[in-house]
Design a protein around this motif. Structure first.
Motif, mmCIF file in Angstrom:
data_model
loop_
_atom_site.group_PDB
_atom_site.id
_atom_site.type_symbol
_atom_site.label_atom_id
_atom_site.label_comp_id
_atom_site.label_asym_id
_atom_site.label_seq_id
_atom_site.Cartn_x
_atom_site.Cartn_y
_atom_site.Cartn_z
ATOM 1 N N PRO A 21 12.980 6.266 0.962
ATOM 2 C CA PRO A 21 11.763 6.624 1.694
ATOM 3 C C PRO A 21 10.633 7.151 0.805
ATOM 4 C CG PRO A 21 13.613 8.011 2.372
ATOM 5 C CD PRO A 21 14.138 7.038 1.385
ATOM 6 N N SER A 22 10.957 7.566 -0.433
ATOM 7 C CA SER A 22 9.912 8.043 -1.335
ATOM 8 C C SER A 22 9.572 6.996 -2.388
ATOM 9 C CB SER A 22 10.339 9.352 -2.000
ATOM 10 O OG SER A 22 11.475 9.146 -2.793
ATOM 11 N N ASN A 23 9.671 5.729 -2.024
ATOM 12 C CA ASN A 23 9.346 4.648 -2.939
ATOM 13 C C ASN A 23 8.502 3.611 -2.210
ATOM 14 O OD1 ASN A 23 9.172 2.533 -4.691
ATOM 15 N ND2 ASN A 23 11.349 2.267 -4.978
ATOM 16 N N ALA A 24 7.249 3.536 -2.583
ATOM 17 C CA ALA A 24 6.348 2.524 -2.021
ATOM 18 C C ALA A 24 5.868 1.634 -3.164
ATOM 19 C CB ALA A 24 5.189 3.193 -1.305
ATOM 20 N N PHE A 25 6.831 0.997 -3.859
ATOM 21 C CA PHE A 25 6.532 0.182 -5.035
ATOM 22 C C PHE A 25 5.552 -0.943 -4.733
ATOM 23 C CE2 PHE A 25 9.821 -2.085 -2.877
ATOM 24 C CZ PHE A 25 9.511 -3.419 -3.072
ATOM 25 N N TYR A 26 5.520 -1.375 -3.502
ATOM 26 C CA TYR A 26 4.726 -2.536 -3.120
ATOM 27 C C TYR A 26 3.239 -2.231 -2.981
ATOM 28 C CZ TYR A 26 5.212 -0.195 1.356
ATOM 29 O OH TYR A 26 5.202 0.738 2.347
ATOM 30 N N TRP A 27 2.821 -0.994 -3.202
ATOM 31 C CA TRP A 27 1.414 -0.640 -3.039
ATOM 32 C C TRP A 27 0.514 -1.487 -3.920
ATOM 33 C CZ3 TRP A 27 -2.124 1.108 -6.572
ATOM 34 C CH2 TRP A 27 -1.638 1.497 -7.816
ATOM 35 N N ARG A 28 0.991 -1.849 -5.123
ATOM 36 C CA ARG A 28 0.193 -2.675 -6.040
ATOM 37 C C ARG A 28 -0.116 -4.042 -5.433
ATOM 38 N NH1 ARG A 28 4.056 -0.167 -8.849
ATOM 39 N NH2 ARG A 28 3.447 1.196 -10.516
ATOM 40 N N PHE A 29 0.867 -4.601 -4.736
ATOM 41 C CA PHE A 29 0.675 -5.904 -4.121
ATOM 42 C C PHE A 29 -0.379 -5.827 -3.021
ATOM 43 C CE2 PHE A 29 5.439 -5.997 -5.031
ATOM 44 C CZ PHE A 29 5.246 -6.380 -6.345
ATOM 45 N N VAL A 30 -0.377 -4.733 -2.287
ATOM 46 C CA VAL A 30 -1.357 -4.550 -1.216
ATOM 47 C C VAL A 30 -2.743 -4.330 -1.820
ATOM 48 C CG1 VAL A 30 -2.039 -3.099 0.732
ATOM 49 C CG2 VAL A 30 0.379 -3.602 0.356
ATOM 50 N N GLU A 31 -2.824 -3.441 -2.790
ATOM 51 C CA GLU A 31 -4.111 -3.085 -3.399
ATOM 52 C C GLU A 31 -4.740 -4.247 -4.168
ATOM 53 O OE1 GLU A 31 -7.228 -0.348 -4.643
ATOM 54 O OE2 GLU A 31 -5.719 -0.146 -3.099
ATOM 55 N N LEU A 32 -3.940 -4.952 -4.960
ATOM 56 C CA LEU A 32 -4.474 -5.984 -5.847
ATOM 57 C C LEU A 32 -4.272 -7.410 -5.339
ATOM 58 C CD1 LEU A 32 -3.181 -4.401 -9.169
ATOM 59 C CD2 LEU A 32 -5.448 -4.174 -8.150
ATOM 60 N N GLY A 33 -3.383 -7.574 -4.369
ATOM 61 C CA GLY A 33 -3.085 -8.905 -3.858
ATOM 62 C C GLY A 33 -2.063 -9.626 -4.720
ATOM 63 N N THR A 34 -1.621 -10.770 -4.251
ATOM 64 C CA THR A 34 -0.687 -11.620 -4.990
ATOM 65 C C THR A 34 -1.203 -13.049 -4.915
ATOM 66 O OG1 THR A 34 0.695 -12.127 -3.076
ATOM 67 C CG2 THR A 34 1.249 -10.131 -4.307
ATOM 68 N N SER A 35 -0.421 -13.974 -5.435
ATOM 69 C CA SER A 35 -0.834 -15.374 -5.357
ATOM 70 C C SER A 35 -0.774 -15.899 -3.924
ATOM 71 C CB SER A 35 0.049 -16.238 -6.258
ATOM 72 O OG SER A 35 1.386 -16.200 -5.802
ATOM 73 N N LYS A 36 -0.026 -15.240 -3.070
ATOM 74 C CA LYS A 36 0.131 -15.686 -1.684
ATOM 75 C C LYS A 36 -0.511 -14.744 -0.670
ATOM 76 C CE LYS A 36 4.480 -17.884 -2.772
ATOM 77 N NZ LYS A 36 4.151 -19.216 -2.990
ATOM 78 N N MET A 37 -1.093 -13.657 -1.155
ATOM 79 C CA MET A 37 -1.653 -12.662 -0.247
ATOM 80 C C MET A 37 -2.961 -12.121 -0.826
ATOM 81 S SD MET A 37 0.219 -9.143 0.945
ATOM 82 C CE MET A 37 -0.239 -8.075 -0.409
ATOM 83 N N PRO A 38 -4.031 -12.090 -0.053
ATOM 84 C CA PRO A 38 -5.283 -11.545 -0.575
ATOM 85 C C PRO A 38 -5.196 -10.027 -0.715
ATOM 86 C CG PRO A 38 -5.526 -12.065 1.737
ATOM 87 C CD PRO A 38 -4.167 -12.554 1.327
ATOM 88 N N PRO A 39 -5.995 -9.447 -1.609
ATOM 89 C CA PRO A 39 -5.963 -7.991 -1.757
ATOM 90 C C PRO A 39 -6.510 -7.286 -0.524
ATOM 91 C CG PRO A 39 -7.673 -8.944 -3.149
ATOM 92 C CD PRO A 39 -6.932 -10.083 -2.526
ATOM 93 N N ALA A 40 -5.939 -6.122 -0.244
ATOM 94 C CA ALA A 40 -6.424 -5.235 0.820
ATOM 95 C C ALA A 40 -6.555 -3.846 0.216
ATOM 96 C CB ALA A 40 -5.460 -5.237 1.995
ATOM 97 N N PRO A 41 -7.571 -3.655 -0.639
ATOM 98 C CA PRO A 41 -7.686 -2.377 -1.352
ATOM 99 C C PRO A 41 -7.888 -1.198 -0.416
ATOM 100 C CG PRO A 41 -9.620 -3.740 -1.729
ATOM 101 C CD PRO A 41 -8.671 -4.557 -0.921
ATOM 102 N N PHE A 42 -7.270 -0.091 -0.780
ATOM 103 C CA PHE A 42 -7.423 1.147 -0.023
ATOM 104 C C PHE A 42 -7.642 2.337 -0.938
ATOM 105 C CE2 PHE A 42 -2.996 0.350 -0.795
ATOM 106 C CZ PHE A 42 -2.460 1.563 -1.171
ATOM 107 N N ILE A 43 -7.183 2.276 -2.175
ATOM 108 C CA ILE A 43 -7.342 3.410 -3.085
ATOM 109 C C ILE A 43 -8.757 3.441 -3.682
ATOM 110 C CG2 ILE A 43 -6.567 4.445 -5.251
ATOM 111 C CD1 ILE A 43 -3.765 3.656 -4.511
ATOM 112 N N ARG A 44 -9.211 2.324 -4.214
ATOM 113 C CA ARG A 44 -10.551 2.293 -4.815
ATOM 114 C C ARG A 44 -11.645 2.599 -3.781
ATOM 115 N NH1 ARG A 44 -12.942 2.592 -9.849
ATOM 116 N NH2 ARG A 44 -15.108 2.616 -9.277
ATOM 117 N N PRO A 45 -11.596 1.997 -2.579
ATOM 118 C CA PRO A 45 -12.614 2.352 -1.580
ATOM 119 C C PRO A 45 -12.560 3.827 -1.170
ATOM 120 C CG PRO A 45 -11.552 0.304 -0.964
ATOM 121 C CD PRO A 45 -10.795 0.867 -2.126
#
Length: 139
Positions: A88-112
């Motif tokens: 529960p204290s591991n959200a390793f996937y945050w990078r994929f959400v923030e920066l996107g992947t080849s199959k998923m567009p980015p949805a930044p939340f930290i920089r905004p």
């Protein structure tokens, strides 16, 4: 990595008060101010984070960093990502959400969050330093 600096050099009265304190008190006051500013950005990043299970927003934390050079304090916002994937204290996937992947567009939340609250974070840091200085100087 997002970097921003808050310098108290232009604020003469705060700078003079910080010089009157002992090294330990001065460092403590600076850390409290840095932590207060990071807390504002952390709260905004949590608000902007995608809420599928809530795991990502729970793992956005404000941290204080030790700085050995001179009279400085540093704090930042990070996402916990240690341990196994189902921890529960591991959200390793945050990078994929923030920066996107080849199959998923980015949805930044930290920089905004940083861009939206940078000024408010600086104001919170200055307010906390002023409050902590008043408390220490009353002793």
């Amino acid at each position: 990595m997002i970097k921003s600096r808050l310098n108290f050099d232009g604020l003469g009265s705060l700078e003079d008060d910080l010089k009157m304190l002992t090294q330990a008190e001065s460092d403590r006051v600076r850390r409290q101010g840095a932590r207060a500013g990071a807390g504002v950005i952390r709260d905004e990043a949590r608000r902007r984070a995608p809420k599928r299970s809530g795991k990502l927003s729970r793992n956005i934390v404000a941290v204080t960093v030790k700085v050995s050079e001179g009279h400085r304090a540093a704090a930042g916002v990070r996402v916990r990502s240690r341990g196994k994937a189902d921890d529960p204290s591991n959200a390793f996937y945050w990078r994929f959400v923030e920066l996107g992947t080849s199959k998923m567009p980015p949805a930044p939340f930290i920089r905004p969050a940083f861009d939206a609250k940078e000024q408010e974070a600086g104001d919170a840091a200055i307010a906390k330093v002023t409050e902590a200085l008043d408390k220490v100087l009353k002793k």
